[in-house]
Scaffold this motif. Structure first.
Motif, PDB file in Angstrom:
ATOM      1  N   UNK A 223       5.873  -6.826  -5.855  1.00  0.00           N
ATOM      2  CA  UNK A 223       6.045  -5.068  -5.906  1.00  0.00           C
ATOM      3  C   UNK A 223       7.118  -3.995  -6.315  1.00  0.00           C
ATOM      4  N   UNK A 224       7.989  -5.176  -6.512  1.00  0.00           N
ATOM      5  CA  UNK A 224       9.147  -4.477  -7.984  1.00  0.00           C
ATOM      6  C   UNK A 224       8.291  -4.855  -8.956  1.00  0.00           C
ATOM      7  N   UNK A 225       7.294  -4.844  -9.693  1.00  0.00           N
ATOM      8  CA  UNK A 225       6.593  -4.385 -10.621  1.00  0.00           C
ATOM      9  C   UNK A 225       5.441  -3.735 -10.297  1.00  0.00           C
ATOM     10  N   UNK A 226       5.647  -2.293  -9.618  1.00  0.00           N
ATOM     11  CA  UNK A 226       4.704  -1.786  -9.507  1.00  0.00           C
ATOM     12  C   UNK A 226       6.173  -0.521  -8.695  1.00  0.00           C
ATOM     13  N   UNK A 227       7.417   0.026  -8.983  1.00  0.00           N
ATOM     14  CA  UNK A 227       8.178   1.069  -7.845  1.00  0.00           C
ATOM     15  C   UNK A 227       7.116   2.213  -7.755  1.00  0.00           C
ATOM     16  N   UNK A 228       6.817   3.210  -8.828  1.00  0.00           N
ATOM     17  CA  UNK A 228       6.002   3.644  -7.928  1.00  0.00           C
ATOM     18  C   UNK A 228       5.191   4.001  -7.364  1.00  0.00           C
ATOM     19  N   UNK A 229       4.286   2.887  -7.517  1.00  0.00           N
ATOM     20  CA  UNK A 229       3.097   2.829  -6.283  1.00  0.00           C
ATOM     21  C   UNK A 229       4.274   2.089  -4.937  1.00  0.00           C
ATOM     22  N   UNK A 230       5.059   1.192  -5.038  1.00  0.00           N
ATOM     23  CA  UNK A 230       5.848   0.949  -4.233  1.00  0.00           C
ATOM     24  C   UNK A 230       6.212   2.517  -2.846  1.00  0.00           C
ATOM     25  N   UNK A 231       6.910   3.731  -3.833  1.00  0.00           N
ATOM     26  CA  UNK A 231       7.288   4.748  -2.974  1.00  0.00           C
ATOM     27  C   UNK A 231       5.961   5.207  -2.564  1.00  0.00           C
ATOM     28  N   UNK A 232       5.097   5.699  -2.820  1.00  0.00           N
ATOM     29  CA  UNK A 232       3.302   5.967  -2.868  1.00  0.00           C
ATOM     30  C   UNK A 232       3.615   5.129  -1.558  1.00  0.00           C
ATOM     31  N   UNK A 233       3.312   3.659  -1.293  1.00  0.00           N
ATOM     32  CA  UNK A 233       2.308   3.147  -0.089  1.00  0.00           C
ATOM     33  C   UNK A 233       3.374   3.143   0.335  1.00  0.00           C
ATOM     34  N   UNK A 234       5.103   3.578   0.911  1.00  0.00           N
ATOM     35  CA  UNK A 234       6.087   3.810   1.340  1.00  0.00           C
ATOM     36  C   UNK A 234       5.871   5.267   2.188  1.00  0.00           C
ATOM     37  N   UNK A 235       5.458   5.935   1.755  1.00  0.00           N
ATOM     38  CA  UNK A 235       4.790   7.375   2.305  1.00  0.00           C
ATOM     39  C   UNK A 235       3.548   7.806   2.335  1.00  0.00           C
TER      40      UNK A 235
END
Length: 234
Positions: free
Chosen positions: A183-195
């Protein structure tokens, strides 16, 4: 009462989440019929009548568009049906609606099939084929990169609104570890995923049948899902 024939896979969870997000409640507005794909329930003649491709999920709504029953298979078609039925998560303007459909097709044609192949060759295949593992792991990472870039200037996959596209993609990313993702490679996607994961309806959706699925460990189940049983003429 809508009948949903499903199993706790990403495609099944798409529909579970959509129903809950649309304000339809399990046990009140819809009921789930487990189709254990490891045991071969998907080949039952009764199920094949509503899902001729022997895949979950499938849906039967006794109150279809003309007031008559309708049955649907293919998760993308079911999501669009529910969006049309409830008037939710489908943008109103033509431009925004086509943008949403663009990303829904991205999930149906790319995210689902490619991440599914990554799961298969990394976890389920009886032999470890380095070429296949590398091919689909790299494709998974590429797709994650596409989505991460898409979220650079907007909160959701298809724009400013939470839509069917987000609902379709999210369940496939829940198995990110199995896909070789950091996930460290995709920070924006990780934020979306968590939301998305924090949404109450999403949490209810992924809990549907969650206790029914067991790890795929026996050869009979593998044959049913990936081997000779899958390819028998019916």
């Amino acid at each position: 009462m809508i009948d949903v024939y499903s199993w706790p896979t990403p495609n099944g969870h798409k529909v579970h989440i959509m129903l809950e997000e649309c304000g339809l409640r399990l046990g009140r507005d819809w009921q789930v019929h487990p189709i254990d794909i490891a045991k071969g329930d998907q080949f039952d003649p009764a199920f094949l009548k509503i899902s001729p491709n022997n895949k979950i999920p499938a849906l039967v709504d006794p109150q279809g568009p003309d007031g008559k029953p309708i049955s649907l298979f293919e998760s993308g078609a079911i999501l669009l049906y529910l969006a049309g039925k409830t008037g939710k998560f489908l943008p109103r303007s033509d431009r925004d609606r086509f943008k949403m459909l663009e990303w829904l097709m991205f999930q149906m044609g790319g995210v689902g099939p490619m991440l599914g192949q990554a799961h298969h060759f990394r976890i389920y295949a009886p032999e470890k084929i380095e070429y296949a593992i590398n091919r689909y792991t790299n494709e998974a990472r590429r797709l994650y990169g596409v989505m991460d870039r898409q979220l650079q200037n907007q909160p959701f996959i298809a724009g400013r609104q939470y839509t069917v596209a987000d609902i379709a993609i999210f369940p496939w990313l829940r198995s990110w570890q199995n896909q070789g993702i950091d996930w460290a490679d995709y920070p924006r996607l990780k934020d979306w995923f968590d939301r998305i994961a924090a949404r109450p309806a999403v949490q209810r959706g992924v809990a549907v049948l969650a206790d029914a699925r067991n790890p795929l460990t026996d050869d009979k189940a593998r044959q049913t899902l990936f081997g000779a049983v899958q390819y028998q003429k019916r």
